[in-house]
Every structure is written in C-alpha cells, then in structure tokens.
Motif scaffolding. Structure first.
Motif, PDB file in Angstrom:
ATOM      1  N   GLY A   1       0.771  -1.235   0.000  1.00  0.00           N
ATOM      2  CA  GLY A   1       0.000   0.000   0.000  1.00  0.00           C
ATOM      3  C   GLY A   1       0.799   1.281   0.000  1.00  0.00           C
ATOM      4  N   ASP A   2       2.119   1.220  -0.260  1.00  0.00           N
ATOM      5  CA  ASP A   2       2.911   2.455  -0.236  1.00  0.00           C
ATOM      6  C   ASP A   2       3.146   3.038  -1.628  1.00  0.00           C
ATOM      7  OD1 ASP A   2       4.806   0.827  -1.370  1.00  0.00           O
ATOM      8  OD2 ASP A   2       6.283   1.020   0.239  1.00  0.00           O
ATOM      9  N   ILE A   3       2.479   2.496  -2.633  1.00  0.00           N
ATOM     10  CA  ILE A   3       2.469   3.016  -4.010  1.00  0.00           C
ATOM     11  C   ILE A   3       3.844   2.957  -4.670  1.00  0.00           C
ATOM     12  CG2 ILE A   3       1.439   4.796  -5.478  1.00  0.00           C
ATOM     13  CD1 ILE A   3      -0.422   3.763  -3.373  1.00  0.00           C
ATOM     14  N   SER A   4       4.689   2.025  -4.291  1.00  0.00           N
ATOM     15  CA  SER A   4       5.949   1.794  -4.991  1.00  0.00           C
ATOM     16  C   SER A   4       6.341   0.340  -4.789  1.00  0.00           C
ATOM     17  CB  SER A   4       7.055   2.716  -4.467  1.00  0.00           C
ATOM     18  OG  SER A   4       7.343   2.439  -3.113  1.00  0.00           O
ATOM     19  N   VAL A   5       7.074  -0.210  -5.756  1.00  0.00           N
ATOM     20  CA  VAL A   5       7.499  -1.602  -5.662  1.00  0.00           C
ATOM     21  C   VAL A   5       8.945  -1.641  -5.184  1.00  0.00           C
ATOM     22  CG1 VAL A   5       7.811  -3.762  -6.909  1.00  0.00           C
ATOM     23  CG2 VAL A   5       5.917  -2.248  -7.517  1.00  0.00           C
ATOM     24  N   ASN A   6       9.170  -2.246  -4.027  1.00  0.00           N
ATOM     25  CA  ASN A   6      10.511  -2.277  -3.453  1.00  0.00           C
ATOM     26  C   ASN A   6      10.671  -3.510  -2.566  1.00  0.00           C
ATOM     27  OD1 ASN A   6       9.226  -1.569  -0.943  1.00  0.00           O
ATOM     28  ND2 ASN A   6       9.255   0.571  -1.618  1.00  0.00           N
TER      29      ASN A   6
END
Length: 336
Positions: free
Chosen positions: A289-294
């Motif tokens: 849910g943090d709007i980035s893929v990591n």
C-alpha cells in the motif's frame, strides 16, 4: 438538513436540493402514492446531503452513478434497519392505486429497470471521454453520461457484498448489510470516494475502508470479490508473474524485478533495455500500500505466501484470514 413537506413544484417524488440543503417532499397526484411516502426514497435523498459534505461526488459519469448508488445503498439499509428487508427502491409507491406496488431500482437485479449490473456489458453505456461510443459531453440528453444506467453496477456489488451470491463465475460470501454499509460509509467519509472518481478507484477505496474497519476478517476479501464479480476489478496484487495465482514463484519473480536481475529467457541483461522482469500493471508487485514496488513488497509477499503471524495488528497465521493479504492499489482491486 431541513425538509419541506407538500411542496408544489413538482409531484410524486422527494428531492434533495444541493443549493439550499433542503429535502422537498412533493405532493401526490390523485390516485397515486408519491415516492415521497417511501422510507427508502426519503433516506436516498438524505444520503445525497451526506455525500455533498463528505465526498462531494460529482453528478456525472461514474462519479454520478456512484453518488446515486450510495443513496440507494443507504435507502435500502435504512429500510432493513426498520424491519423491511428487501433489495428494491420505492416498492411502497406506485403510479396507480389499482395496480400492484412497483419499484424504481433493484439492487438484486438492476436490468429489471434497464440498469447495468456488469461493467462493459448489458445495459452498460460508456461514460468516459474516449473509447467506443464515448460520452464527451455530459448533459440532460445522455443523463450526464449514463448515470442512471451505470449506477446498477455498484448497486449489484453492494447486494453481493451484503447478501452473498454467485455472479459472473465469482462467489461472494455475504458479510451482512450493516457491515457492507459501514464499509461504503467509511469510503465516503474518508473521501476515498470523492469528486470525479471512477468505479475502479472507488473499488480500491472501499477495499481500503474494509481493511481499516476490520483487518482480520473476510471483509476486505469479500469487498474485492464483489467488485470483481461486476467486472470492475480484474488484476491481482501479488501475482507478479501474471499466472493467475500467488505462489513462491511470484516471490522469486518479484525479487528478480526489485534487484533487476539478468534473465536467460527471454535474454536480457539488467536494465538493458529495461527491467528484465516487467510488472504490468504496476500493482501486481505493489502489495503493502505504499504506491511503490521495493524490497518491502518482497517481504510482504514472503509473509503472505508462508502465512506468517503478525504482531501489529495482531493476527495468528490463517486465523481468520492471511495476516498479509495484499493491499490493492488503483485499478488493481482483486484480492487472492
């Protein structure tokens, strides 16, 4: 809000006036039971006042359809709370006293009133600016880009979420109308539904609201399934390799994506010409849910695949559902 009863500017209806914040209960013609006499219609109009101050959903395109649908949801929920358990609007009002009671809308079967129940199919009309049979100019000739037709889609979603059912090859387990209404109300109150939102973002917002209200229940999953059943959602966060499910192979794929590993087949060396492990759409790899893929998404996916326990919020493995259920983002609103 204040009300004016017996208003003479129009007949057989109840109306919320957005400018004055007044609800008008209009007089009935002879031999007619006005819609203003139906509890669900009255609640529907009051809900427009709630929407105005909580989310200000516009009155056109999919936002307009969602606006009208939220009022139908509220109307049905109010009737259920008062002992009338049905899935239609205005069933106690009709145009001629010699005829049996009729209704305006059906949440159970929207096509009975020429409303869509599946996105892109049946009575659905394209409300968007582009695409086949698009609607570039919302006006009275097209019902502000098909608001009344398309409101049947979130109506059907709400019915499935509350009552349960099998629709478009998706089985939804009902969570009860009170719980379903709580989710929709929170989505509106928290402004996850607002302004000119479309159905896909509304789906994501309601799933997020379900997470916040009851993370360790089946509410988020069933909310996702209900939107999937009406074909608003079609992509699964966590299915990094696009196989249609989530397994250890998705963990491996996501690790390769995050660290941009080389690939033998098809041949690819790191970032030349781009990541060798594409994720399209992006939300297939975005899980937390943090709007980035990591790397945090990799950890989340590992915990999901192996169903790990969780301290905060407290959750023991699969009791009652997986503690690391992927959080959907944007149009990616199908949960596993």
């Amino acid at each position: 809000m204040a009300s004016i009863v017996g208003h003479t500017q129009g007949v057989n209806n109840a109306i919320f006036d957005k400018e004055s914040d007044l609800v008008y209960y209009l007089i009935a013609d002879s031999g007619v039971l006005s819609y203003a006499g139906s509890l669900d219609v009255v609640a529907h109009e009051w809900a427009h006042g709630i929407t105005k101050y909580m989310s200000n959903l516009r009155g056109r395109r999919e936002a307009g359809a969602l606006n009208e649908s939220f009022s139908d949801m509220f109307g049905v929920a109010v009737e259920w709370a008062n002992g009338s358990q049905n899935w239609v609007i205005a069933e106690t009002s009709y145009n001629n006293l010699t005829n049996p009671p009729d209704y305006l809308h059906s949440l159970y079967f929207p096509p009975s009133r020429q409303q869509a129940e599946t996105w892109g199919e049946g009575w659905w009309k394209n409300p968007r600016l582009t695409g086949p049979d698009s609607c570039p100019n919302p006006d009275t000739t097209n019902d502000s880009c098909w608001v009344t037709r398309n409101m049947g889609i979130p109506n059907k979603m709400f019915y499935l979420l509350a009552n349960g059912g099998f629709f478009n090859n998706v089985t939804v387990t009902g969570i009860g109308i009170q719980n379903a209404m709580a989710i929709m109300f929170r989505a509106t109150f928290q402004k996850y539904w607002k302004d000119s939102i479309d159905f896909a973002r509304a789906a994501t917002g309601s799933i997020k609201a379900a997470f916040e209200l009851n993370y360790v229940s089946s509410w988020p999953q069933q909310t996702s399934k209900a939107w999937t059943a009406v074909k608003v959602c079609d992509t699964m966060p966590g299915d990094a390799n696009g196989s249609g499910g989530i397994a250890i192979t998705d963990v491996i794929y996501l690790v390769n994506y995050v660290f941009d590993k080389s690939r033998v087949s098809p041949p690819c060396n790191g970032t030349d010409p781009g990541t060798c492990w594409p994720i399209d759409p992006n939300c297939q790899g975005e899980l937390n849910g943090d709007i980035s893929v990591n790397i945090q998404d990799v950890i989340w996916l590992v915990n999901y695949v192996f169903d790990k326990s969780r301290d905060n919020p407290y959750c023991e493995g699969a009791n009652p559902i997986n503690c690391w259920l992927p959080i959907p983002t944007d149009v990616c609103c199908k949960l596993p």
